[in-house]
Design an enzyme around this catalytic site. Structure first.
Site, PDB file in Angstrom:
ATOM      1  N   LYS A 192       0.855  -1.187   0.000  1.00  0.00           N
ATOM      2  CA  LYS A 192       0.000   0.000   0.000  1.00  0.00           C
ATOM      3  C   LYS A 192       0.896   1.243   0.000  1.00  0.00           C
ATOM      4  O   LYS A 192       1.608   1.500   0.974  1.00  0.00           O
ATOM      5  CB  LYS A 192      -0.902   0.014   1.241  1.00  0.00           C
ATOM      6  CG  LYS A 192      -1.646  -1.305   1.499  1.00  0.00           C
ATOM      7  CD  LYS A 192      -1.962  -1.470   2.969  1.00  0.00           C
ATOM      8  CE  LYS A 192      -2.210  -2.892   3.395  1.00  0.00           C
ATOM      9  NZ  LYS A 192      -2.998  -3.729   2.531  1.00  0.00           N
ATOM     10  N   ASP A 197       4.776  13.036  -7.366  1.00  0.00           N
ATOM     11  CA  ASP A 197       5.909  13.774  -7.917  1.00  0.00           C
ATOM     12  C   ASP A 197       7.254  13.180  -7.510  1.00  0.00           C
ATOM     13  O   ASP A 197       8.289  13.848  -7.577  1.00  0.00           O
ATOM     14  CB  ASP A 197       5.844  15.254  -7.515  1.00  0.00           C
ATOM     15  CG  ASP A 197       4.712  15.993  -8.224  1.00  0.00           C
ATOM     16  OD1 ASP A 197       4.045  15.366  -9.068  1.00  0.00           O
ATOM     17  OD2 ASP A 197       4.470  17.177  -7.918  1.00  0.00           O
ATOM     18  N   HIS A 429      -6.510  -2.857  12.540  1.00  0.00           N
ATOM     19  CA  HIS A 429      -5.974  -3.174  11.220  1.00  0.00           C
ATOM     20  C   HIS A 429      -4.522  -2.730  11.086  1.00  0.00           C
ATOM     21  O   HIS A 429      -3.858  -3.052  10.106  1.00  0.00           O
ATOM     22  CB  HIS A 429      -6.829  -2.515  10.127  1.00  0.00           C
ATOM     23  CG  HIS A 429      -6.556  -3.037   8.755  1.00  0.00           C
ATOM     24  ND1 HIS A 429      -5.759  -2.379   7.837  1.00  0.00           N
ATOM     25  CD2 HIS A 429      -6.951  -4.177   8.136  1.00  0.00           C
ATOM     26  CE1 HIS A 429      -5.690  -3.077   6.717  1.00  0.00           C
ATOM     27  NE2 HIS A 429      -6.397  -4.174   6.867  1.00  0.00           N
ATOM     28  N   ASP A 436      12.856  -0.846  21.485  1.00  0.00           N
ATOM     29  CA  ASP A 436      13.575  -0.010  22.447  1.00  0.00           C
ATOM     30  C   ASP A 436      13.108   1.443  22.420  1.00  0.00           C
ATOM     31  O   ASP A 436      13.891   2.355  22.719  1.00  0.00           O
ATOM     32  CB  ASP A 436      15.088  -0.070  22.195  1.00  0.00           C
ATOM     33  CG  ASP A 436      15.645  -1.489  22.334  1.00  0.00           C
ATOM     34  OD1 ASP A 436      15.046  -2.282  23.078  1.00  0.00           O
ATOM     35  OD2 ASP A 436      16.660  -1.790  21.676  1.00  0.00           O
TER      36      ASP A 436
END
Length: 534
Positions: A192, A197, A429, A436
């Site tokens: 995803k 640009d 989801h 750490d």
């Protein structure tokens, strides 16, 4: 008596033989049918994919590039990042970037829904293409049902191209494809990203659709994205091009025929949804938020820090990626061993024996290990919960803190209601972890066998205490009220505890807010040898 016994035995043997023959004939018939279906609906002979050679970008050519160039000059080698925790802000980021783009938009998604936000963003891509922006949309074919004509219309524009990853050949009844081409179609592109640009990108757990952007429907996902600028965005753009040219990708025009009159279907459907009460309210909220104001003014408070893109190769879907090249192996090799803490968030968590042992080893070495996934009452894929449940006691016995997200839905879920795939008012989801309280991974990778071995995945590894704090501090502040803490009682049985809305502690000795038939079903599903599919 012996004759009668022998006669009965012969009849039984004959009956078994006849049954076996019948099953053999049936199996043969099914095999012939499936082979015939596969031959009747083959993948098309892929046309040559024309790839343009893009010159090095003129960084001063656009407002976005000018802004990123100025900031990058002040932070050489670093990337600017800000987390998108709110669904409306995540949607606003994509809308604004699409409207601001002047050179290119590269969008890559596993799911693109046929709903308010899905059609709205698809229309923005169409508008950008009409003003001359080079739009490339790459979608996995598993999550675009109902949008064939809209995708074909976008693909027909001179400045736009749509390609489909690992496509279904039978378009109308897509799920039927699994019956005759399962092993190819079982591998999906889960990536995803939305890159504009070549200098700004949005990467994370959200697909495109209302449930990911917190509007319209009974189910809303708790999710997480990263808005990133600079070198890491350039890397995402290059990674997109690698997928764009993959042998698993087909031009939309080879699979979908644009029907007469469908050229304006997207505009008409988008306009109708925008004029609904829900559409108007959501648009008003999205565009009036403080985040949107900062986005439009280009004053987002970005952290300029080291950020690394980690992704699978598209060859993984073809079964050609070597074990050493698997994203999850490279990711954990990059991270190393945690020293003080590991916070792991995964919508679908099936750690397996190896990862379970590793998490327990970390805990025994004094590392605070916390996991957060969906409770049975909140998961939207209950069969995954059945597989996850078999690892809980081992994790707890090893010192891992186990949390499960509560649903804010009131009704109890039952077998009849979920039919193995449940919907509730809230579900986790997000996918990510912090190490750490310094390094954070945010992306598409679930901690389950499907993400590890079958689907392609991507995400950003960010070295920033501020970004890590967004995740770990949120857990510190909210776990007591949004999740059940799972523990073992004196008899080594599971117990779920949480704070009620009035602050009192509540305790459950079985999976909270579920029915006995559902729990029995989930237990049975957890015994099936299908974890590799999940």
């Amino acid at each position: 008596m012996r004759k009668k016994t022998k006669s009965a035995a012969k009849r039984a043997k004959a009956a078994l033989k006849k049954t076996a023959q019948g099953l053999g004939v049936l199996a043969g018939g099914v095999s012939v049918f499936l082979l015939a279906m596969r031959m009747s609906f083959p993948l098309p002979q892929r046309t040559a994919l024309v790839e343009e050679l893009r010159p090095a970008p003129d960084i001063s050519a656009t407002g976005l590039r000018e802004m990123v160039a100025a900031q990058s000059a002040l932070h050489p080698g670093l990337s600017g990042v800000v987390t998108l925790q709110n669904g409306a802000d995540a949607f606003a980021a994509r809308i604004h970037l699409a409207r601001t783009a002047t050179v290119s938009i590269d969008a890559q998604y596993y799911i693109w829904k046929d709903d308010l936000t899905g059609l709205r963003l698809l229309s923005e891509l169409q508008d950008a293409a009409k003003r001359g922006v080079k739009v490339r949309l790459l979608v996995d074919d598993n999550g675009t049902e109902g949008l064939d004509q809209e995708l074909a219309a976008l693909d027909a524009l001179p400045s736009a191209e749509v390609r489909i990853f690992n496509p279904f050949t039978l378009r109308k009844y897509r799920r039927l494809n699994y019956a005759f081409d399962f092993f190819r179609l079982n591998r999906r592109m889960h990536n995803k990203s939305f890159t504009v640009d070549g200098v700004i990108t949005v990467v994370g757990g959200r697909n495109i659709g209302d449930i990911y952007f917190e509007t319209g429907g009974a189910l809303n996902y708790i999710d997480l994205d990263v808005f990133a600028a600079g070198p890491v965005a350039t890397d995402v753009s290059a990674d997109f091009s690698r997928y764009w040219a993959s042998p698993a990708v087909y031009p939309a025009g080879q699979l979908i025929t644009l029907l007469p009159g469908s050229e304006t279907q997207l505009e008409q459907r988008d306009a109708a949804l925008r004029n609904t009460v829900e559409g108007r309210r959501y648009a008003e909220y999205v565009h009036s938020s403080a985040f949107s104001d900062a986005l439009m003014a280009m004053t987002l408070p970005m952290e300029w820090v080291p950020a690394l893109l980690v992704s699978d190769t598209p060859d993984k879907v073809l079964g050609l990626e070597a074990d050493s090249d698997l994203m999850i192996r490279r990711l954990f090799a990059e991270i190393g061993t945690p020293q003080t803490s590991l916070d792991l968030i995964s919508a679908y968590l099936i750690p397996g024996t190896t990862a379970t042992a590793q998490l327990n080893d970390f805990a025994k070495q004094g590392v605070r290990v916390r996991t957060l996934t969906n409770a049975l009452e909140s998961t939207d894929v209950a069969i995954v919960h059945g597989a996850y449940a078999s690892y809980r006691k081992t994790l707890l016995a090893g010192g891992v803190e186990v949390y499960e997200l509560k649903s804010d839905a009131g009704p109890r879920q039952s077998v009849r209601e979920i039919e193995l795939f449940a919907l509730s008012k809230a579900a986790l989801h997000a996918k990510g972890f912090t190490i750490d309280r310094r390094r954070t991974f945010i992306g598409s990778l679930n901690f389950d066998p499907r993400s590890r071995r079958l689907n392609t995945e991507m995400g950003l590894l960010i070295d920033s205490t501020a970004i890590a704090g967004v995740v770990s501090d949120w857990l510190d502040e909210n776990l007591a009220t949004i999740a059940y803490r799972v523990s073992l009682d004196a008899q080594q049985d599971l117990v779920w505890t949480a704070q009620d809305r009035d602050g009192t502690e509540v305790r459950f000795d079985v999976e909270p807010n579920t029915t006995l038939p559902l729990r029995i079903l989930i237990k049975a599903l957890g015994l099936l040898p299908i974890q590799w599919l999940l």
